[in-house]
Enzyme design. Sequence first.
Site, PDB file in Angstrom:
ATOM      1  N   ALA A 167      -8.150   4.410   5.450  1.00  0.00           N
ATOM      2  CA  ALA A 167      -6.801   4.149   5.993  1.00  0.00           C
ATOM      3  C   ALA A 167      -6.239   2.872   5.046  1.00  0.00           C
ATOM      4  O   ALA A 167      -7.055   1.992   4.958  1.00  0.00           O
ATOM      5  CB  ALA A 167      -6.552   3.968   7.443  1.00  0.00           C
ATOM      6  N   HIS A 168      -4.859   3.107   4.717  1.00  0.00           N
ATOM      7  CA  HIS A 168      -4.123   2.102   4.041  1.00  0.00           C
ATOM      8  C   HIS A 168      -3.236   1.287   5.152  1.00  0.00           C
ATOM      9  O   HIS A 168      -2.372   2.270   5.868  1.00  0.00           O
ATOM     10  CB  HIS A 168      -3.508   2.659   3.047  1.00  0.00           C
ATOM     11  CG  HIS A 168      -2.594   1.467   2.290  1.00  0.00           C
ATOM     12  ND1 HIS A 168      -3.187   0.613   1.267  1.00  0.00           N
ATOM     13  CD2 HIS A 168      -1.316   1.557   2.320  1.00  0.00           C
ATOM     14  CE1 HIS A 168      -2.275  -0.160   0.903  1.00  0.00           C
ATOM     15  NE2 HIS A 168      -0.991   0.378   1.561  1.00  0.00           N
ATOM     16  N   PRO A 169      -3.173   0.470   5.205  1.00  0.00           N
ATOM     17  CA  PRO A 169      -3.808  -0.932   4.367  1.00  0.00           C
ATOM     18  C   PRO A 169      -4.967  -1.395   5.290  1.00  0.00           C
ATOM     19  O   PRO A 169      -4.496  -1.919   6.367  1.00  0.00           O
ATOM     20  CB  PRO A 169      -2.831  -1.680   4.406  1.00  0.00           C
ATOM     21  CG  PRO A 169      -1.980  -1.783   5.604  1.00  0.00           C
ATOM     22  CD  PRO A 169      -1.872  -0.362   5.935  1.00  0.00           C
TER      23      PRO A 169
END
Length: 184
Positions: A167-169
């Site tokens: 997952a970002h960020p």
Amino acid sequence: MLNLDAAGVKTDKRGFIEVNERLESSAPGIFALGDVKGGPAFTHISYDDYRIIRTNVIDRGNASTEGRLVPYTVFIDPQLGRIGMTEMEARTQKRNYRVARMPMSSVARALEVDEARGFMKALVDAGSGQILGAAVLGIEGGEIMAMLQLAMMGRLPFPVLREAIFAHPTLAESLNNLFTHFEA
């Protein structure tokens, strides 16, 4: 004071109880765990010692300390997390290895929270791609190190982490980039 000699329990020159990989002392039926047996004095090692003894004594299993990874985190600012082999150990053992190193200033989440001090470093077996050890000095270094520890426990080669979707960020996403920064 305990009279360990009277019980047939051998100690080393520093007074630690000598044990084998099953944490058995020299006296039948007497086990030692935690700080009394020497070695890394970490609470999590004592918990694992308990697991080994419980497995062997109560569950009649066959657990041992053989191959045990010993993680540690130093709660300084920024945090330092370490696991596995150091570069010096790899050199001493004449291992064929590669070093991936990346500054925390290349980690998006670290930049977002204005905590870009430090670096990440991983040692990888040049042939198999297995992660041999890692050090993370930076925001939540111990948490990032624990992810590398899981990969080591599962014998995942570094490309699995490099190509994974995180997952970002998040700090986890730094593992994608770390393994694109190998030293020449």
